[in-house]
Motif scaffolding. Structure first.
Motif, PDB file in Angstrom:
ATOM      1  N   LEU A 170       0.825  -1.209   0.000  1.00 47.36           N
ATOM      2  CA  LEU A 170       0.000   0.000   0.000  1.00 47.36           C
ATOM      3  C   LEU A 170       0.858   1.258   0.000  1.00 47.36           C
ATOM      4  O   LEU A 170       0.482   2.280  -0.560  1.00 47.36           O
ATOM      5  CB  LEU A 170      -0.915  -0.006   1.229  1.00 47.36           C
ATOM      6  CG  LEU A 170      -2.023   1.035   1.291  1.00 47.36           C
ATOM      7  CD1 LEU A 170      -2.986   0.867   0.120  1.00 47.36           C
ATOM      8  CD2 LEU A 170      -2.785   0.919   2.610  1.00 47.36           C
ATOM      9  N   ALA A 171       2.031   1.168   0.637  1.00 43.49           N
ATOM     10  CA  ALA A 171       2.921   2.330   0.719  1.00 43.49           C
ATOM     11  C   ALA A 171       4.358   1.857   0.868  1.00 43.49           C
ATOM     12  O   ALA A 171       4.617   0.709   1.247  1.00 43.49           O
ATOM     13  CB  ALA A 171       2.527   3.216   1.892  1.00 43.49           C
ATOM     14  N   GLU A 172       5.291   2.733   0.572  1.00 42.19           N
ATOM     15  CA  GLU A 172       6.708   2.427   0.726  1.00 42.19           C
ATOM     16  C   GLU A 172       7.148   2.643   2.174  1.00 42.19           C
ATOM     17  O   GLU A 172       6.602   3.496   2.884  1.00 42.19           O
ATOM     18  CB  GLU A 172       7.542   3.324  -0.190  1.00 42.19           C
ATOM     19  CG  GLU A 172       7.389   3.013  -1.672  1.00 42.19           C
ATOM     20  CD  GLU A 172       7.946   1.653  -2.045  1.00 42.19           C
ATOM     21  OE1 GLU A 172       8.975   1.252  -1.464  1.00 42.19           O
ATOM     22  OE2 GLU A 172       7.346   0.986  -2.900  1.00 42.19           O
ATOM     23  N   CYS A 173       8.121   1.863   2.608  1.00 39.15           N
ATOM     24  CA  CYS A 173       8.696   2.072   3.941  1.00 39.15           C
ATOM     25  C   CYS A 173       9.464   3.389   3.966  1.00 39.15           C
ATOM     26  O   CYS A 173      10.076   3.789   2.970  1.00 39.15           O
ATOM     27  CB  CYS A 173       9.617   0.916   4.300  1.00 39.15           C
ATOM     28  SG  CYS A 173       8.762  -0.654   4.542  1.00 39.15           S
ATOM     29  N   GLN A 229      -3.444  -3.959   5.278  1.00 40.24           N
ATOM     30  CA  GLN A 229      -2.618  -2.840   4.819  1.00 40.24           C
ATOM     31  C   GLN A 229      -1.879  -3.207   3.529  1.00 40.24           C
ATOM     32  O   GLN A 229      -0.658  -3.138   3.447  1.00 40.24           O
ATOM     33  CB  GLN A 229      -1.638  -2.434   5.920  1.00 40.24           C
ATOM     34  CG  GLN A 229      -1.103  -1.020   5.789  1.00 40.24           C
ATOM     35  CD  GLN A 229      -0.298  -0.600   7.008  1.00 40.24           C
ATOM     36  OE1 GLN A 229      -0.187  -1.336   7.986  1.00 40.24           O
ATOM     37  NE2 GLN A 229       0.265   0.585   6.964  1.00 40.24           N
ATOM     38  N   ILE A 230      -2.643  -3.588   2.516  1.00 47.34           N
ATOM     39  CA  ILE A 230      -2.103  -3.852   1.185  1.00 47.34           C
ATOM     40  C   ILE A 230      -3.055  -3.243   0.160  1.00 47.34           C
ATOM     41  O   ILE A 230      -4.226  -2.995   0.449  1.00 47.34           O
ATOM     42  CB  ILE A 230      -1.933  -5.361   0.894  1.00 47.34           C
ATOM     43  CG1 ILE A 230      -3.260  -6.114   1.080  1.00 47.34           C
ATOM     44  CG2 ILE A 230      -0.840  -5.961   1.734  1.00 47.34           C
ATOM     45  CD1 ILE A 230      -3.201  -7.560   0.645  1.00 47.34           C
ATOM     46  N   ALA A 231      -2.543  -3.002  -1.050  1.00 43.54           N
ATOM     47  CA  ALA A 231      -3.383  -2.442  -2.109  1.00 43.54           C
ATOM     48  C   ALA A 231      -4.160  -3.533  -2.835  1.00 43.54           C
ATOM     49  O   ALA A 231      -5.223  -3.281  -3.404  1.00 43.54           O
ATOM     50  CB  ALA A 231      -2.521  -1.666  -3.095  1.00 43.54           C
ATOM     51  N   GLY A 232      -3.637  -4.749  -2.829  1.00 46.36           N
ATOM     52  CA  GLY A 232      -4.264  -5.859  -3.534  1.00 46.36           C
ATOM     53  C   GLY A 232      -3.287  -7.006  -3.670  1.00 46.36           C
ATOM     54  O   GLY A 232      -2.252  -7.045  -2.989  1.00 46.36           O
ATOM     55  N   ASN A 233      -3.597  -7.943  -4.558  1.00 42.37           N
ATOM     56  CA  ASN A 233      -2.739  -9.110  -4.770  1.00 42.37           C
ATOM     57  C   ASN A 233      -2.631  -9.432  -6.256  1.00 42.37           C
ATOM     58  O   ASN A 233      -3.623  -9.344  -6.990  1.00 42.37           O
ATOM     59  CB  ASN A 233      -3.301 -10.335  -4.041  1.00 42.37           C
ATOM     60  CG  ASN A 233      -3.259 -10.193  -2.535  1.00 42.37           C
ATOM     61  OD1 ASN A 233      -2.205 -10.256  -1.919  1.00 42.37           O
ATOM     62  ND2 ASN A 233      -4.426  -9.989  -1.932  1.00 42.37           N
ATOM     63  N   LYS A 234      -1.420  -9.806  -6.669  1.00 45.05           N
ATOM     64  CA  LYS A 234      -1.193 -10.283  -8.031  1.00 45.05           C
ATOM     65  C   LYS A 234      -1.206 -11.813  -8.021  1.00 45.05           C
ATOM     66  O   LYS A 234      -0.619 -12.434  -7.137  1.00 45.05           O
ATOM     67  CB  LYS A 234       0.165  -9.803  -8.554  1.00 45.05           C
ATOM     68  CG  LYS A 234       0.300  -8.308  -8.715  1.00 45.05           C
ATOM     69  CD  LYS A 234       1.700  -7.968  -9.224  1.00 45.05           C
ATOM     70  CE  LYS A 234       1.890  -6.473  -9.364  1.00 45.05           C
ATOM     71  NZ  LYS A 234       3.268  -6.140  -9.829  1.00 45.05           N
ATOM     72  N   PHE A 235      -1.858 -12.396  -9.020  1.00 41.78           N
ATOM     73  CA  PHE A 235      -1.948 -13.848  -9.109  1.00 41.78           C
ATOM     74  C   PHE A 235      -1.431 -14.342 -10.457  1.00 41.78           C
ATOM     75  O   PHE A 235      -1.573 -13.670 -11.481  1.00 41.78           O
ATOM     76  CB  PHE A 235      -3.406 -14.308  -8.962  1.00 41.78           C
ATOM     77  CG  PHE A 235      -4.009 -14.034  -7.615  1.00 41.78           C
ATOM     78  CD1 PHE A 235      -3.895 -14.945  -6.584  1.00 41.78           C
ATOM     79  CD2 PHE A 235      -4.703 -12.852  -7.382  1.00 41.78           C
ATOM     80  CE1 PHE A 235      -4.456 -14.695  -5.342  1.00 41.78           C
ATOM     81  CE2 PHE A 235      -5.269 -12.588  -6.149  1.00 41.78           C
ATOM     82  CZ  PHE A 235      -5.144 -13.510  -5.128  1.00 41.78           C
TER      83      PHE A 235
END
Length: 329
Positions: A18-21, A108-114
């Motif tokens: 979702l965001a960079e550290c 706390q993620i934008a989504g998932n790639k499959f």
């Protein structure tokens, strides 16, 4: 009919951050790759190896056990010298480790790639998948929780007891997950009933809808806005004491879904679970289908957080099965 047998060799998933550290802080966000191990299994092993509390481990989402997965866990930064060997000892490979000023939180993620390998048995199978996945991209598919979450009746019943504060079990991560199993079963029942009554995917007056990032109850005044049909996304109940309630007929539908599980609707307001809303329709993005061989295709796509790849596969007519071999948790 095309078929998907889930194994770590046929099912690949990667979290989209979702965001960079920020590069500093007391938390180390560790991105790693693993096979045949659930997220909870890894968290439990790390807790024991590193001798830390469960609450010191941050997780954004639980990934399938029977998968090759890339995901991130946060750990106290003071443990950095020990972390490489800890992950290596459980068979996970660290890809990066970055400092951040916050612990990783669930969701706390934008989504998932499959990326999924599917067996096909005819040219017609390939054409059907291509046609239906295109339809899913344009119109979306019902956002059911997958069988990984809701197929175990015992877990649903245990989750209900904890949800109603009628269990002696404490509030550890596993038991909080059992609550979500029960909440997911209620949502699936609600969505199934809406589809049966032909009240999906379009909202009706009284529904709680998502417009942009806001949740609102759909009223006559809102309906009179020019393009509300294109803006308003129907949501369903993730039941809990602080859940936003619909009105009228939509409220009746939600009561029916709750009461199906043998509890009164008013009881949800006594739960420690806060509740939320879940979009009833999900749209895959970045879709690509590639022929691997005469009998196999590779389907890749991105889903919003919380949506299930197996639900999409069912929607496009792919039979799914689980290979139960592998490590036991």
């Amino acid at each position: 009919m095309a078929k998907f047998i889930q194994t770590p060799e046929t099912f690949f998933v990667e979290e989209i951050p979702l965001a960079e550290c920020c590069g500093f802080g007391n938390h180390l966000w560790v991105t790693f790759s693993r096979k045949s191990m659930s997220t909870f299994f890894i968290a439990s092993k790390l807790k024991n190896i590193l001798k830390i509390k469960e609450t010191e481990i941050g997780i954004a989402g639980n990934k399938d056990k029977l998968a090759t997965a890339i995901q991130t866990i946060s750990l106290p930064s003071r443990l950095e010298p020990k972390i490489f060997n800890a992950f290596k000892s459980i068979g996970a490979e660290i890809l990066s480790a970055k400092l951040h000023n916050e612990k990783l939180r669930m969701g706390q993620i934008a989504g998932n790639k499959f990326k999924i390998l599917i067996d096909i048995f005819s040219r017609e199978d390939y054409e059907n998948i291509s046609e239906k996945i295109d339809d899913a991209q344009k119109k979306g598919f019902p956002n059911f929780f997958g069988p990984q979450r809701v197929s175990d009746e015992h877990s649903i019943e245990e989750g209900k007891k904890i949800f109603l504060n009628k269990s002696s079990k404490n509030g550890n991560r596993k038991n909080r997950f059992l609550v979500t199993v029960f909440q997911s079963a209620v949502f699936n029942s609600y969505l199934k009933n809406r589809i049966k009554k032909q009240l999906y995917p379009n909202p009706i007056i009284g529904d709680v809808v998502k417009i942009g990032e806001k949740l609102v109850v759909l009223s006559d005044g809102l309906k009179n806005r020019g393009e509300w049909e294109n803006e308003a996304i129907l949501t369903g109940p993730i039941i809990g004491s602080k859940m936003i309630l619909p009105l009228g007929d939509p409220l009746t539908l939600e009561k029916e879904a709750v009461e199906k599980y043998g509890i009164q609707f008013d009881e949800i307001f006594l739960s420690r679970a806060r509740g939320s809303r879940r979009e009833c329709c999900s749209k895959p993005k970045e879709i690509a289908i590639k022929i691997i061989s005469e009998k196999k295709v590779e389907l890749s796509f991105t889903l919003q957080k919380g949506s299930y790849a197996t639900t999409l596969l069912k929607f496009i007519g792919v039979e799914t099965a689980i290979d139960k071999r592998g490590k036991e948790d």
